[in-house]
Scaffold this motif. Structure first.
Motif, PDB file in Angstrom:
ATOM      1  N   LEU A   1      58.657-103.514  30.146  1.00 54.49           N
ATOM      2  CA  LEU A   1      58.184-103.210  31.498  1.00 54.49           C
ATOM      3  C   LEU A   1      59.302-103.347  32.524  1.00 54.49           C
ATOM      4  O   LEU A   1      59.344-102.601  33.504  1.00 54.49           O
ATOM      5  CB  LEU A   1      57.020-104.125  31.866  1.00 54.49           C
ATOM      6  CG  LEU A   1      55.758-103.997  31.005  1.00 54.49           C
ATOM      7  CD1 LEU A   1      54.615-104.802  31.613  1.00 54.49           C
ATOM      8  CD2 LEU A   1      55.347-102.544  30.826  1.00 54.49           C
ATOM      9  N   ALA A   2      60.200-104.305  32.318  1.00 53.54           N
ATOM     10  CA  ALA A   2      61.320-104.461  33.245  1.00 53.54           C
ATOM     11  C   ALA A   2      62.256-103.256  33.179  1.00 53.54           C
ATOM     12  O   ALA A   2      62.757-102.780  34.207  1.00 53.54           O
ATOM     13  CB  ALA A   2      62.086-105.744  32.928  1.00 53.54           C
ATOM     14  N   ARG A   3      62.498-102.753  31.993  1.00 55.91           N
ATOM     15  CA  ARG A   3      63.324-101.550  31.859  1.00 55.91           C
ATOM     16  C   ARG A   3      62.642-100.349  32.497  1.00 55.91           C
ATOM     17  O   ARG A   3      63.291 -99.502  33.121  1.00 55.91           O
ATOM     18  CB  ARG A   3      63.615-101.287  30.376  1.00 55.91           C
ATOM     19  CG  ARG A   3      64.661-102.213  29.796  1.00 55.91           C
ATOM     20  CD  ARG A   3      64.631-102.209  28.282  1.00 55.91           C
ATOM     21  NE  ARG A   3      64.760-100.867  27.732  1.00 55.91           N
ATOM     22  CZ  ARG A   3      65.926-100.304  27.390  1.00 55.91           C
ATOM     23  NH1 ARG A   3      67.050-100.976  27.557  1.00 55.91           N
ATOM     24  NH2 ARG A   3      65.956 -99.100  26.869  1.00 55.91           N
TER      25      ARG A   3
ATOM     26  N   ALA B   1      69.134-101.305  44.801  1.00 57.37           N
ATOM     27  CA  ALA B   1      70.226-101.635  43.887  1.00 57.37           C
ATOM     28  C   ALA B   1      70.246-103.124  43.582  1.00 57.37           C
ATOM     29  O   ALA B   1      70.479-103.540  42.433  1.00 57.37           O
ATOM     30  CB  ALA B   1      71.565-101.199  44.487  1.00 57.37           C
ATOM     31  N   GLY B   2      69.983-103.946  44.596  1.00 60.54           N
ATOM     32  CA  GLY B   2      69.911-105.383  44.366  1.00 60.54           C
ATOM     33  C   GLY B   2      68.768-105.764  43.433  1.00 60.54           C
ATOM     34  O   GLY B   2      68.925-106.631  42.572  1.00 60.54           O
ATOM     35  N   GLN B   3      67.638-105.100  43.597  1.00 60.10           N
ATOM     36  CA  GLN B   3      66.511-105.360  42.707  1.00 60.10           C
ATOM     37  C   GLN B   3      66.850-104.984  41.267  1.00 60.10           C
ATOM     38  O   GLN B   3      66.486-105.701  40.321  1.00 60.10           O
ATOM     39  CB  GLN B   3      65.287-104.582  43.162  1.00 60.10           C
ATOM     40  CG  GLN B   3      64.657-105.099  44.444  1.00 60.10           C
ATOM     41  CD  GLN B   3      63.373-104.358  44.769  1.00 60.10           C
ATOM     42  OE1 GLN B   3      62.759-103.721  43.918  1.00 60.10           O
ATOM     43  NE2 GLN B   3      62.960-104.431  46.027  1.00 60.10           N
TER      44      GLN B   3
ATOM     45  N   LEU C   1      66.814-107.383  37.945  1.00 62.62           N
ATOM     46  CA  LEU C   1      66.025-107.032  36.770  1.00 62.62           C
ATOM     47  C   LEU C   1      66.894-106.919  35.517  1.00 62.62           C
ATOM     48  O   LEU C   1      66.465-107.296  34.422  1.00 62.62           O
ATOM     49  CB  LEU C   1      65.289-105.712  37.001  1.00 62.62           C
ATOM     50  CG  LEU C   1      63.962-105.785  37.738  1.00 62.62           C
ATOM     51  CD1 LEU C   1      63.395-104.393  37.953  1.00 62.62           C
ATOM     52  CD2 LEU C   1      62.964-106.635  36.957  1.00 62.62           C
ATOM     53  N   GLU C   2      68.095-106.409  35.673  1.00 63.54           N
ATOM     54  CA  GLU C   2      68.984-106.269  34.523  1.00 63.54           C
ATOM     55  C   GLU C   2      69.300-107.629  33.907  1.00 63.54           C
ATOM     56  O   GLU C   2      69.344-107.785  32.678  1.00 63.54           O
ATOM     57  CB  GLU C   2      70.266-105.552  34.929  1.00 63.54           C
ATOM     58  CG  GLU C   2      70.089-104.057  35.156  1.00 63.54           C
ATOM     59  CD  GLU C   2      71.330-103.405  35.752  1.00 63.54           C
ATOM     60  OE1 GLU C   2      72.344-104.128  35.928  1.00 63.54           O
ATOM     61  OE2 GLU C   2      71.294-102.200  36.033  1.00 63.54           O
ATOM     62  N   LYS C   3      69.499-108.638  34.759  1.00 60.02           N
ATOM     63  CA  LYS C   3      69.799-109.980  34.255  1.00 60.02           C
ATOM     64  C   LYS C   3      68.609-110.555  33.494  1.00 60.02           C
ATOM     65  O   LYS C   3      68.758-111.074  32.382  1.00 60.02           O
ATOM     66  CB  LYS C   3      70.179-110.898  35.414  1.00 60.02           C
ATOM     67  CG  LYS C   3      71.491-110.538  36.093  1.00 60.02           C
ATOM     68  CD  LYS C   3      71.783-111.491  37.238  1.00 60.02           C
ATOM     69  CE  LYS C   3      73.098-111.137  37.919  1.00 60.02           C
ATOM     70  NZ  LYS C   3      73.372-112.042  39.073  1.00 60.02           N
TER      71      LYS C   3
END
Length: 381
Positions: A82-84, A106-108, A112-114
């Protein structure tokens, strides 16, 4: 899909009628299913919030034989998926929003990537490190991770395509009744692993066999197979066959293209109006579309008091259509159209109000249900 929505509502109504101690035995499982449905319907933030709560508050598992790490791995796989998916939605929005909003999104995405990386590594460790990869690749076998079946192909990336391909090769060599029954599911994973390793032609043949043998009821797995076949055929230069596969994926489960980060090939045209040109420019930069001289038709044009974007097959059949009112500001009109088209073309056709979303999250109870639970707690009618 409307039946699925009705079933999830019924599931929550049933759980609210249970005594509190019983209701809590399967809370996380119910929320995981709800999160998956909300995500497919386009409510990514609400789905992701639920997935985080599931990780923080797992079921006690007092009534099942599933081990804790099996449940944890499945919950982490859900969050990772779901994060992807939400990262893809944010990337799409970045193609049409204002500069300051672009920076915020972009910050979000970085955040999420981390968290996605951490969840993925933990899920892989619990699956591979505990010897649960092979049974998990069999979908419904005992000993695998406790995950929603259509999320299991994510193990190809998490565990690594080489390891998955090797395990699948062993599973496909079985000729007993169990091996033959599980073969279509294993073929999907094997084909996806082969494609990820660069063996496109071998992967195409494996995926075609999976497509022809998967049970018809497995709609989402069929859609994933079709989307992968579309991308492989496109990369092999088989354009007409690629469009057929992409069309099948869009009709069965449109969100699968977003989940797989596939850009749909389109021929983009406009009527030349300012709002149409602006919307077309932003659509061309979206990660969901690959504009060029071949593909599906995507036309943006004003029709009366509305700006319309229409996605069509080569023979003219409409796959998706978005309509927004024409505003005085052409930029605002174009942005609204881009958002509406992405919602219509790449999410399930389920229209939910905010009340529906809150209800599906389990955050609201009817007065009668609340009174009944309180009565159970204090032991009075």
């Amino acid at each position: 899909y409307p039946e699925a929505l009705a079933a999830v509502r019924e599931m929550h109504a049933w759980s609210h009628r249970n005594p509190p101690y019983l209701d809590q035995q399967s809370w996380a499982d119910r929320q995981a299913v709800t999160a998956a449905l909300l995500a497919e319907a386009g409510y990514g933030e609400a789905a992701l919030a639920l997935a985080r709560r599931v990780i923080d508050r797992p079921d006690r598992r007092g009534g099942t034989s599933v081990h804790r790490e099996q449940s944890e791995a499945g919950q982490l796989l859900l969050y990772w998926s779901l994060a992807r998916l939400q990262q893809q939605r944010l990337a799409e929005r970045q193609s049409w929003v204002a500069p300051l909003e672009w920076v915020r999104l972009a910050g979000q995405r970085v955040g999420l990537e981390k968290s996605t990386w951490a969840a993925g590594r933990r899920a892989a460790m619990l699956t591979v490190g505990r010897g649960r990869l092979a049974p998990s690749l069999r979908f419904f076998a005992a000993g695998g991770i406790d995950a929603l079946p259509w999320l299991l192909p994510g193990l190809v990336e998490l565990a690594g395509p080489g390891l998955v391909a090797e395990e699948c090769a062993k599973l496909l060599r079985r000729t007993d009744a169990t091996g033959l029954r599980e073969r279509p599911f294993v073929l999907l994973l094997a084909g996806e692993a082969q494609v990820a390793r660069g063996s496109l032609d071998e992967g195409r043949r494996t995926l075609e066999e999976a497509r022809d043998t998967l049970p018809r009821a497995e709609v989402m797995l069929h859609a994933r197979t079709a989307a992968l076949l579309g991308k492989v055929r496109q990369d092999l230069g088989q354009r007409p066959a690629a469009l057929v596969a992409y069309q099948e994926a869009l009709q069965r489960h449109p969100g699968v293209l977003r989940a797989l980060d596939i850009a749909l090939p389109v021929i983009l045209t406009t009527d030349g109006a300012p709002a149409s040109r602006k919307a077309a420019g932003w659509l061309a930069s979206s990660p969901r579309f690959d504009t060029g001289r071949w593909g599906f038709g995507l036309r943006v044009a004003a029709t009366g008091s509305r700006l319309v974007a229409t996605l069509t097959t080569p023979d003219g059949s409409v796959l998706a259509e978005a309509r927004v009112p024409v505003q005085a500001d052409a930029v605002a009109t174009a942005r609204a159209l881009c958002e509406e088209l992405h919602r219509r073309a790449f999410a399930l056709p389920l229209d939910l109000s905010q009340t529906d979303v809150n209800s599906l999250q389990g955050g609201t109870l009817s007065g009668e249900s609340l009174r009944r639970q309180l009565s159970d707690i204090i032991g009075k009618p």
